[in-house]
Each structure stands twice: as C-alpha cells, then as structure tokens.
Design a protein around this motif. Structure first.
Motif, mmCIF file in Angstrom:
data_model
loop_
_atom_site.group_PDB
_atom_site.id
_atom_site.type_symbol
_atom_site.label_atom_id
_atom_site.label_comp_id
_atom_site.label_asym_id
_atom_site.label_seq_id
_atom_site.Cartn_x
_atom_site.Cartn_y
_atom_site.Cartn_z
ATOM 1 N N ARG A 108 44.483 39.143 52.681
ATOM 2 C CA ARG A 108 45.598 38.423 52.061
ATOM 3 C C ARG A 108 46.398 37.644 53.105
ATOM 4 O O ARG A 108 46.765 36.494 52.894
ATOM 5 C CB ARG A 108 46.518 39.392 51.312
ATOM 6 C CG ARG A 108 47.678 38.665 50.634
ATOM 7 C CD ARG A 108 48.523 39.556 49.776
ATOM 8 N NE ARG A 108 48.874 40.775 50.476
ATOM 9 C CZ ARG A 108 49.151 41.918 49.871
ATOM 10 N NH1 ARG A 108 49.111 42.002 48.568
ATOM 11 N NH2 ARG A 108 49.475 42.986 50.566
ATOM 12 N N GLU A 118 39.213 29.499 49.134
ATOM 13 C CA GLU A 118 38.404 30.537 48.503
ATOM 14 C C GLU A 118 38.193 31.688 49.475
ATOM 15 O O GLU A 118 38.424 31.564 50.677
ATOM 16 C CB GLU A 118 37.036 29.988 48.092
ATOM 17 C CG GLU A 118 36.133 29.697 49.280
ATOM 18 C CD GLU A 118 34.752 29.173 48.921
ATOM 19 O OE1 GLU A 118 34.426 29.097 47.721
ATOM 20 O OE2 GLU A 118 34.011 28.839 49.852
ATOM 21 N N HIS A 133 34.747 49.323 40.522
ATOM 22 C CA HIS A 133 35.549 48.149 40.904
ATOM 23 C C HIS A 133 36.458 48.438 42.099
ATOM 24 O O HIS A 133 37.597 48.007 42.146
ATOM 25 C CB HIS A 133 36.375 47.638 39.712
ATOM 26 C CG HIS A 133 35.534 47.303 38.542
ATOM 27 N ND1 HIS A 133 34.779 46.156 38.478
ATOM 28 C CD2 HIS A 133 35.287 47.988 37.387
ATOM 29 C CE1 HIS A 133 34.121 46.138 37.324
ATOM 30 N NE2 HIS A 133 34.401 47.227 36.656
ATOM 31 N N ALA A 137 35.415 42.690 46.868
ATOM 32 C CA ALA A 137 35.575 41.522 45.985
ATOM 33 C C ALA A 137 36.399 41.861 44.755
ATOM 34 O O ALA A 137 37.307 41.105 44.382
ATOM 35 C CB ALA A 137 34.211 40.975 45.583
ATOM 36 N N SER A 138 36.116 42.969 44.120
ATOM 37 C CA SER A 138 36.865 43.349 42.912
ATOM 38 C C SER A 138 38.338 43.539 43.216
ATOM 39 O O SER A 138 39.208 43.098 42.459
ATOM 40 C CB SER A 138 36.293 44.642 42.318
ATOM 41 O OG SER A 138 34.968 44.441 41.885
ATOM 42 N N ARG A 139 38.628 44.201 44.309
ATOM 43 C CA ARG A 139 40.024 44.450 44.668
ATOM 44 C C ARG A 139 40.716 43.174 45.153
ATOM 45 O O ARG A 139 41.897 42.970 44.882
ATOM 46 C CB ARG A 139 40.092 45.561 45.719
ATOM 47 C CG ARG A 139 39.662 46.885 45.101
ATOM 48 C CD ARG A 139 39.481 48.027 46.075
ATOM 49 N NE ARG A 139 40.334 48.019 47.221
ATOM 50 C CZ ARG A 139 40.018 48.592 48.370
ATOM 51 N NH1 ARG A 139 38.862 49.211 48.510
ATOM 52 N NH2 ARG A 139 40.838 48.566 49.383
ATOM 53 N N ARG A 141 40.303 40.148 44.164
ATOM 54 C CA ARG A 141 40.630 39.239 43.058
ATOM 55 C C ARG A 141 42.059 39.433 42.559
ATOM 56 O O ARG A 141 42.639 38.530 41.983
ATOM 57 C CB ARG A 141 39.635 39.427 41.917
ATOM 58 C CG ARG A 141 38.288 38.846 42.240
ATOM 59 C CD ARG A 141 37.313 38.904 41.070
ATOM 60 N NE ARG A 141 36.070 38.292 41.478
ATOM 61 C CZ ARG A 141 34.965 38.975 41.755
ATOM 62 N NH1 ARG A 141 34.946 40.288 41.671
ATOM 63 N NH2 ARG A 141 33.881 38.335 42.137
ATOM 64 N N HIS A 142 42.610 40.610 42.782
ATOM 65 C CA HIS A 142 43.972 40.918 42.327
ATOM 66 C C HIS A 142 45.008 40.708 43.424
ATOM 67 O O HIS A 142 46.187 40.897 43.189
ATOM 68 C CB HIS A 142 44.047 42.361 41.827
ATOM 69 C CG HIS A 142 43.070 42.644 40.730
ATOM 70 N ND1 HIS A 142 43.216 42.173 39.458
ATOM 71 C CD2 HIS A 142 41.899 43.329 40.743
ATOM 72 C CE1 HIS A 142 42.194 42.569 38.717
ATOM 73 N NE2 HIS A 142 41.384 43.270 39.479
ATOM 74 N N LYS A 143 44.560 40.325 44.623
ATOM 75 C CA LYS A 143 45.485 40.261 45.758
ATOM 76 C C LYS A 143 45.656 38.894 46.383
ATOM 77 O O LYS A 143 46.697 38.638 46.977
ATOM 78 C CB LYS A 143 45.020 41.213 46.872
ATOM 79 C CG LYS A 143 45.307 42.647 46.620
ATOM 80 C CD LYS A 143 45.125 43.428 47.924
ATOM 81 C CE LYS A 143 45.721 44.789 47.765
ATOM 82 N NZ LYS A 143 46.752 45.093 48.702
ATOM 83 N N PRO A 147 40.113 31.812 44.340
ATOM 84 C CA PRO A 147 38.837 32.323 43.822
ATOM 85 C C PRO A 147 38.125 33.211 44.853
ATOM 86 O O PRO A 147 38.156 32.939 46.053
ATOM 87 C CB PRO A 147 38.025 31.054 43.554
ATOM 88 C CG PRO A 147 39.036 29.976 43.400
ATOM 89 C CD PRO A 147 40.186 30.353 44.298
ATOM 90 N N VAL A 148 37.492 34.268 44.340
ATOM 91 C CA VAL A 148 36.739 35.200 45.183
ATOM 92 C C VAL A 148 35.291 35.201 44.715
ATOM 93 O O VAL A 148 35.008 35.475 43.542
ATOM 94 C CB VAL A 148 37.315 36.631 45.107
ATOM 95 C CG1 VAL A 148 36.459 37.602 45.922
ATOM 96 C CG2 VAL A 148 38.760 36.651 45.576
ATOM 97 N N LYS A 150 31.577 36.810 45.243
ATOM 98 C CA LYS A 150 30.879 37.968 45.790
ATOM 99 C C LYS A 150 29.409 37.633 45.940
ATOM 100 O O LYS A 150 28.768 37.225 44.977
ATOM 101 C CB LYS A 150 31.030 39.175 44.875
ATOM 102 C CG LYS A 150 30.271 40.370 45.388
ATOM 103 C CD LYS A 150 30.662 41.603 44.643
ATOM 104 C CE LYS A 150 29.978 42.816 45.162
ATOM 105 N NZ LYS A 150 30.211 43.094 46.538
#
Length: 157
Positions: A108, A118, A133, A137-139, A141-143, A147-148, A150
């Motif tokens: 971040r 990206e 999750h 990558a999954s984590r 996407r929320h931070k 765009p993320v 994988k």
C-alpha cells in the motif's frame, strides 16, 4: 509511462519477465518490485500442503529445508537483483526492495508513493490461502485502491 507494482516471492523466470513486460503492448512500464522471500511469508505446513496439492511430493518433503531468517533474506536479495536486471534488459525501468514484515502494508505504501496504475501479484499457487482469500492478491484488492492482477509463475526458478 505505465507504473506497475510487482509483488513476487522468488526470482522471476524468463517466461515470467516476458509475460509481465508484454501485458501493456508497446507502452513503457516502470516496475516497482517487492519481494518477500518464501521462507519469510508462510509457515511450512501451508507450503507443504500447496506442494501436495500440486502433486510435488518431493517438494513437500523438503519444505523443512526452505531457508528462513537471515539465509532467506540473503537469497531474497539475490533473487531481487536478478529479477530487476531481467526487467531492465527488456527496456523497461525497474527498482525494488525486499519486504521483511507485513507485505500488504509495504504494498500500500509503495502504491501511494509511486502513484501506481496497477498491482501485479506473481507467485506460485497457494491453494490453502487462495481458498480462504488470504493470499496477497485477494487481500490487496481491499487495501490498495488500484486494480490487482493475480498471475501464477510460469515455471520453477
């Protein structure tokens, strides 16, 4: 110029370099690579389960031999340098650093610092973490607010 933050866990293979450097066609890319050595990111049991799920029983047995601590960091430094050099030989720019703690906090911070367009997470499959999750990558996407993507590494380094 397109700015990508690339999260990896081992040295990029030539197939990986070709894949990430051709994602945006002829547009020049500035890569900011974050590498957290495999021995620093997940416990041995999860790594062994991933190896078994991939049918790599010999690898599962050798998980106890995966370098950790100082040895993992030294190997990580070499993997990072090899990866940066490989990215630079394509004509793109690349800089990077090792991640010692909390990879998503570092991700971040770098995304904000460089104004990334990206994030690309390029790792071997981690089935247990992905199922729940809990993979990078999954984590992310929320931070990170960008765009993320994988991707799975093309081959063993």
């Amino acid at each position: 110029m397109f700015t990508s933050v690339l999260m990896i866990e081992k040295a990029l293979t030539s197939a990986d370099v070709e894949f990430v450097t051709t994602l945006h066609g002829d547009e020049p890319v500035s890569f900011h690579v974050l590498l957290q050595p495999r021995g620093e990111q997940a416990d041995r049991l999860l790594r062994a389960i991933d190896d078994v799920a991939l049918g790599e029983l010999d690898e599962a047995v050798r998980e106890g031999e995966t370098p950790e601590g100082e040895e993992a960091q030294t190997m990580g430094e070499r993997a990072l340098e090899v990866s940066l050099q490989a990215l630079r030989t394509t004509g793109d720019t690349a800089q990077g650093r090792l991640v010692e703690d909390h990879p998503l906090d570092a991700l971040r911070a770098v995304v904000e610092e460089v104004g990334a367009d990206e994030v690309i997470v390029l790792t071997d499959p981690h089935y247990v973490e992905e199922f729940f999750h809990r993979d990078w990558a999954s984590r992310a996407r929320h931070k990170v607010g960008v765009p993320v993507l994988k991707l799975f590494s093309h081959s063993k380094a």
